[in-house]
Design a protein around this motif. Structure first.
Motif, PDB file in Angstrom:
ATOM      1  N   GLU A 156      54.106  43.722  -0.859  1.00  0.00           N
ATOM      2  CA  GLU A 156      55.274  43.470  -0.866  1.00  0.00           C
ATOM      3  C   GLU A 156      56.432  44.448  -1.454  1.00  0.00           C
ATOM      4  O   GLU A 156      57.496  44.653  -1.141  1.00  0.00           O
ATOM      5  N   ARG A 157      56.044  45.294  -2.502  1.00  0.00           N
ATOM      6  CA  ARG A 157      56.604  46.574  -3.019  1.00  0.00           C
ATOM      7  C   ARG A 157      57.000  47.362  -1.901  1.00  0.00           C
ATOM      8  O   ARG A 157      58.071  48.056  -1.929  1.00  0.00           O
ATOM      9  N   ALA A 160      59.715  46.227   0.566  1.00  0.00           N
ATOM     10  CA  ALA A 160      60.774  46.375   0.067  1.00  0.00           C
ATOM     11  C   ALA A 160      61.364  47.631  -0.050  1.00  0.00           C
ATOM     12  O   ALA A 160      62.714  47.698  -0.282  1.00  0.00           O
ATOM     13  N   ASP A 161      60.873  48.578   0.253  1.00  0.00           N
ATOM     14  CA  ASP A 161      61.204  50.090   0.121  1.00  0.00           C
ATOM     15  C   ASP A 161      61.687  50.137   1.607  1.00  0.00           C
ATOM     16  O   ASP A 161      61.298  50.483   2.619  1.00  0.00           O
TER      17      ASP A 161
END
Length: 281
Positions: A156-157, A160-161
């Motif tokens: 998820e990180r 999100a980038d």
């Protein structure tokens, strides 16, 4: 070189990138260059004037990068012993380069040395916590070693980038690892989103076909198989799934075609040996 991406038809060894081997829904995550794609030969990083830098004229950082790139190439070729030698040389020139430890993690994961792989991925992230490629590999490692729940926030990180160039990789990995956790509806949502950002993606299509097949939706599964088999040489797990779906759907001609392709292209594969009437779940 993009040798360290974890996405392919199945994760080599673990199997990590691009195809994790967790719960069977993961013949699609991946360390790039393993499964069906022929590994790229190791290449030196290009210089601004396109003239290779002689190592004795390079800075320590450039020399480290040369050996890191070589290590990535040898990793893709499956030559882990030489990859480790190149990584040791790279680290001696620039121990602060996080990509070196990322490849160390991939190599050790392939060798089954999980603690060493974990230590190197974590060290890489301690140096470069915002590097999404490293975090993507770390997430795939977690999911591939029995920690799918812990892998979800990592992907998820990455997703999100806004600078991450391959969001479909994170979406496919999220889909596969979510499916391992039993949330097939959410898994399908991630995989459909992967197909939206990467139309015709064979890895996402394969995993959607697998989920549809397991849900008894055989017509839908057949439809998802179409992009999965458009590759010049679909890997054996794809042909095997196609055979199973066609049998369930009552298409004996298609089932026989898949079985023949398995026998002709991959005669020594486990899938080719497992094509009897009871071969499908």
């Amino acid at each position: 070189m993009t040798a360290t991406r974890l996405t392919g038809w199945k994760h080599c060894g673990l199997r990590l990138r691009a195809w994790l081997a967790a719960g069977g829904v993961v013949t699609a995550l991946a360390v790039a260059g393993c499964a069906t794609n022929k590994p790229a030969a190791p290449q030196l990083p290009p210089q601004p004037d396109n003239t290779p830098v002689k190592e004795q004229q390079a800075t320590p950082q450039q020399r480290a990068e040369i050996h890191r790139e070589l290590a990535a190439g040898y990793y893709q070729r499956g030559q882990m012993d030489i990859a480790l030698q190149e990584l040791a040389t790279a680290r001696s020139f620039d121990p602060s380069n996080p990509k070196i430890y990322d490849i160390y993690g991939l190599v050790y994961a392939m060798l089954g040395e999980e603690q060493k792989a974990r230590d190197n991925f974590q060290h890489a992230l301690s140096i470069a916590p915002t590097d999404s490629e490293i975090r993507e590999n770390w997430g795939a490692f977690l999911c591939g070693t029995g920690h799918p729940k812990e892998s979800i926030p990592e992907f998820e990180r990455v997703l999100a980038d806004p600078l991450f160039k391959k969001p479909e990789i994170a979406l496919i990995n999220l889909g596969k690892c979510t499916a391992v956790l039993g949330d097939t509806a959410k898994a399908e949502d991630y995989l459909r989103r992967a197909m939206t950002v990467s139309p015709g993606n064979p890895v996402a299509a394969y995993n959607l076909a697998l989920l549809a097949y397991r849900g008894g939706r055989y017509g839908e599964a057949l439809a998802w198989m179409r992009p999965a088999v458009r590759e010049a040489s679909p890997p054996p797990e794809v042909l095997h799934l196609g055979m199973c779906i066609a049998r369930k759907h009552g298409d004996t001609d298609a089932a026989q075609s898949y079985q023949s392709q398995l026998a002709n292209r991959y005669p020594h594969s486990a899938e080719a040996a497992n094509t009897g009437s009871g071969a499908c779940p």
